[in-house]
Write an enzyme that holds these catalytic residues in place. Structure first.
Site, short mmCIF file in Angstrom:
data_model
loop_
_atom_site.label_atom_id
_atom_site.label_comp_id
_atom_site.label_asym_id
_atom_site.label_seq_id
_atom_site.Cartn_x
_atom_site.Cartn_y
_atom_site.Cartn_z
N LYS A 134 -11.46 -4.94 -3.71
CA LYS A 134 -12.66 -4.09 -3.80
C LYS A 134 -12.29 -2.63 -4.05
O LYS A 134 -13.09 -1.86 -4.53
CB LYS A 134 -13.51 -4.22 -2.55
CG LYS A 134 -12.92 -3.65 -1.27
CD LYS A 134 -13.98 -3.59 -0.19
CE LYS A 134 -13.56 -4.29 1.09
NZ LYS A 134 -12.37 -3.76 1.73
N LYS A 171 0.84 -1.21 0.00
CA LYS A 171 0.00 0.00 0.00
C LYS A 171 0.87 1.25 0.00
O LYS A 171 0.49 2.26 -0.58
CB LYS A 171 -0.96 0.02 1.20
CG LYS A 171 -1.96 -1.12 1.16
CD LYS A 171 -3.41 -0.71 1.27
CE LYS A 171 -4.26 -1.81 0.64
NZ LYS A 171 -5.59 -1.96 1.04
N LYS A 217 -4.36 -10.21 -6.51
CA LYS A 217 -5.67 -10.56 -5.94
C LYS A 217 -6.75 -9.57 -6.36
O LYS A 217 -6.46 -8.42 -6.67
CB LYS A 217 -5.57 -10.70 -4.42
CG LYS A 217 -5.87 -9.50 -3.59
CD LYS A 217 -5.80 -9.86 -2.12
CE LYS A 217 -5.99 -8.63 -1.25
NZ LYS A 217 -7.36 -8.22 -1.00
P1 ATP Z 1 -8.79 -3.27 -0.14
O1 ATP Z 1 -8.98 -3.33 -1.61
O2 ATP Z 1 -9.35 -2.07 0.51
O3 ATP Z 1 -7.39 -3.61 0.31
P2 ATP Z 1 -9.77 -5.91 0.17
O4 ATP Z 1 -10.61 -6.23 -1.01
O5 ATP Z 1 -8.44 -6.55 0.28
O6 ATP Z 1 -9.72 -4.38 0.44
P3 ATP Z 1 -10.43 -6.22 2.94
O7 ATP Z 1 -11.43 -5.34 3.60
O8 ATP Z 1 -9.00 -5.93 3.18
O9 ATP Z 1 -10.68 -6.32 1.40
O10 ATP Z 1 -10.75 -7.72 3.32
C1 ATP Z 1 -11.94 -8.22 3.84
C2 ATP Z 1 -11.86 -9.73 3.85
O11 ATP Z 1 -11.90 -10.24 2.53
C3 ATP Z 1 -10.57 -10.25 4.48
O12 ATP Z 1 -10.84 -11.37 5.28
C4 ATP Z 1 -9.74 -10.64 3.30
O13 ATP Z 1 -8.81 -11.66 3.60
C5 ATP Z 1 -10.79 -11.11 2.32
N1 ATP Z 1 -10.34 -10.94 0.94
C6 ATP Z 1 -10.00 -9.77 0.35
N2 ATP Z 1 -9.67 -9.96 -0.94
C7 ATP Z 1 -9.80 -11.30 -1.16
C8 ATP Z 1 -9.62 -12.12 -2.31
N3 ATP Z 1 -9.24 -11.62 -3.48
N4 ATP Z 1 -9.85 -13.44 -2.19
C9 ATP Z 1 -10.25 -13.96 -1.01
N5 ATP Z 1 -10.45 -13.25 0.10
C10 ATP Z 1 -10.24 -11.93 0.04
#
Ligand code: ATP
Ligand code: LTN
Length: 339
Positions: free
Chosen positions: A207, A122, A204
């Site tokens: 969102k 980040k 990955k």
């Molecule tokens: P950001 O884009 O803001 O970093 P993020 O999509 O990584 O967000 P988080 O809020 O950090 O989402 O994660 C919420 C949950 O979703 C966590 O338990 C994380 O491990 C899971 N998660 C996030 N992205 C993935 C993915 N691509 N596959 C599986 N699990 C995920």
């Protein structure tokens, strides 16, 4: 759910998990985390939190953050989190999270935080705003968890390092002050702990994706958008539907399909033998739409029922605050703050 007092033992094990309102939740969040949140309610007492304080490690428009937080919480209910059984609230509504985070900051080393890959990732993406909150993010996450003395933390694979640091902090604190914190375990779902981007399957699905929305399926995309994103998903050379390291695009789609249909990789390979990528991608898109359809409907109903959602938020935060206070008082006493 009642606060656990010294005299009354909890019958079921306790779970905590959080999600940042940093965007509309994505299919990765759903498969990796949110659907496990709903499923785990049968077996555990669950505390779920929209971690808005974590979200401000990046600059946010205030009105947009408020809306995203509300949508996230509403979507959690639409996805099956049952406010009759589980707590669901905003992190910023329970001040114990911030209070405990400060104390735990004093039990965490710069060196261990500097090793976090999420921080490196980040900070390289946001070179103009490498703030201290981004660096101590895992300490706030540890506070979220340790505040409730939970047994289990359902997360996706990308949060492994943060869970390790949380456990290390708990053990360190307990070694100094005695048995204060429950040392929690991570819980990873069976399939799909890491869903990859549709266009760049070597990273990955996020969102917070803004550069190319075709990378991410957002849970509030409409059916046509979902199908069109799958039709465009990057596949690999050849035409075989096979789960293999040299086929990251196809393997990712197979993981999604498997997670949603319960079919195994050999079953999927057999189902699409000779079918070609076009047909396969459409089938994955349709499986996703079928999964999301009831969620869209419920989300619409809940959005219209403001009073109900407000009530859930208020009641949950009250109960969570009472639980948090028990731990916080104990911690404050241990470190030597006056009563
Ligand atoms: P950001 O884009 O803001 O970093 P993020 O999509 O990584 O967000 P988080 O809020 O950090 O989402 O994660 C919420 C949950 O979703 C966590 O338990 C994380 O491990 C899971 N998660 C996030 N992205 C993935 C993915 N691509 N596959 C599986 N699990 C995920
Ligand atoms: N960092 C987590 C979100 C999060 C979390 C938590 C998850 C914040 N606090 C406590 C589990 C338990 C993430 O998924 N990015």
């Amino acid at each position: 759910m009642e606060p656990k007092s010294e005299s009354k033992a909890r019958e079921k094990k306790l779970i905590f998990s959080g999600i940042a309102p940093s965007g509309t939740p994505a299919l990765g969040n759903y498969i990796g985390a949110l659907r496990n949140w709903a499923a785990l309610q049968d077996e555990y007492d669950c505390i779920y939190c929209v971690v808005d304080m974590h979200a401000i490690t990046l600059r946010r428009d205030p009105a947009e953050l408020r809306k995203k937080s509300r949508d996230m919480l509403t979507l959690c209910i639409a996805l099956g989190i049952d406010p009759e059984r589980s707590l669901l609230f905003y992190q910023s509504h329970v001040s114990g999270h911030a209070e405990l985070a400060w104390i735990l900051n004093c039990f965490t080393y710069m060196g261990e935080l500097g090793r976090m890959t999420q921080f490196k990732d980040k900070s390289s993406k946001h070179e103009d705003n490498i703030n201290a909150g981004l660096f101590t993010y895992p300490v706030l996450m540890a506070a979220d968890i340790l505040l409730y003395n939970v047994d289990l933390v359902p997360i996706g694979d990308d949060q492994r390092q943060h869970m390790e640091i949380c456990r290390d902090i708990a053990i360190r604190f307990n070694n100094i002050y005695g048995d204060v914190f429950t040392v929690p375990e991570a819980y990873y779902g069976k399939v799909g702990a890491r869903i990859m981007s549709l266009q760049e399957p070597d990273r990955k699905m996020d969102k917070s994706e803004t550069a190319n929305p075709n990378n991410t399926i957002f849970l509030l995309d409409d059916a046509d958008t979902v199908i069109s994103k799958f039709k465009r998903a990057l596949t690999d050379s050849g035409s075989e539907v096979r789960f293999a390291e040299d086929k990251p695009g196809v393997s990712n789609l197979m993981t999604i399909y498997s997670a949603l249909t319960g079919r195994t990789m050999p079953e999927i390979e057999a189902e699409f033998d000779g079918a070609g990528y076009g047909k396969f991608k459409l089938a994955v898109g349709e499986a996703v739409v079928e999964t999301l359809r009831p969620i869209w409907k419920r989300f619409g109903e809940l959005t219209a029922d403001k009073a109900y959602v407000d009530g859930v938020i208020r009641a949950s935060a009250e109960k969570a605050s009472a639980m948090a206070e028990i731990t916080l008082n104990k911690v404050k006493d241990k470190v030597g703050f006056p009563a």
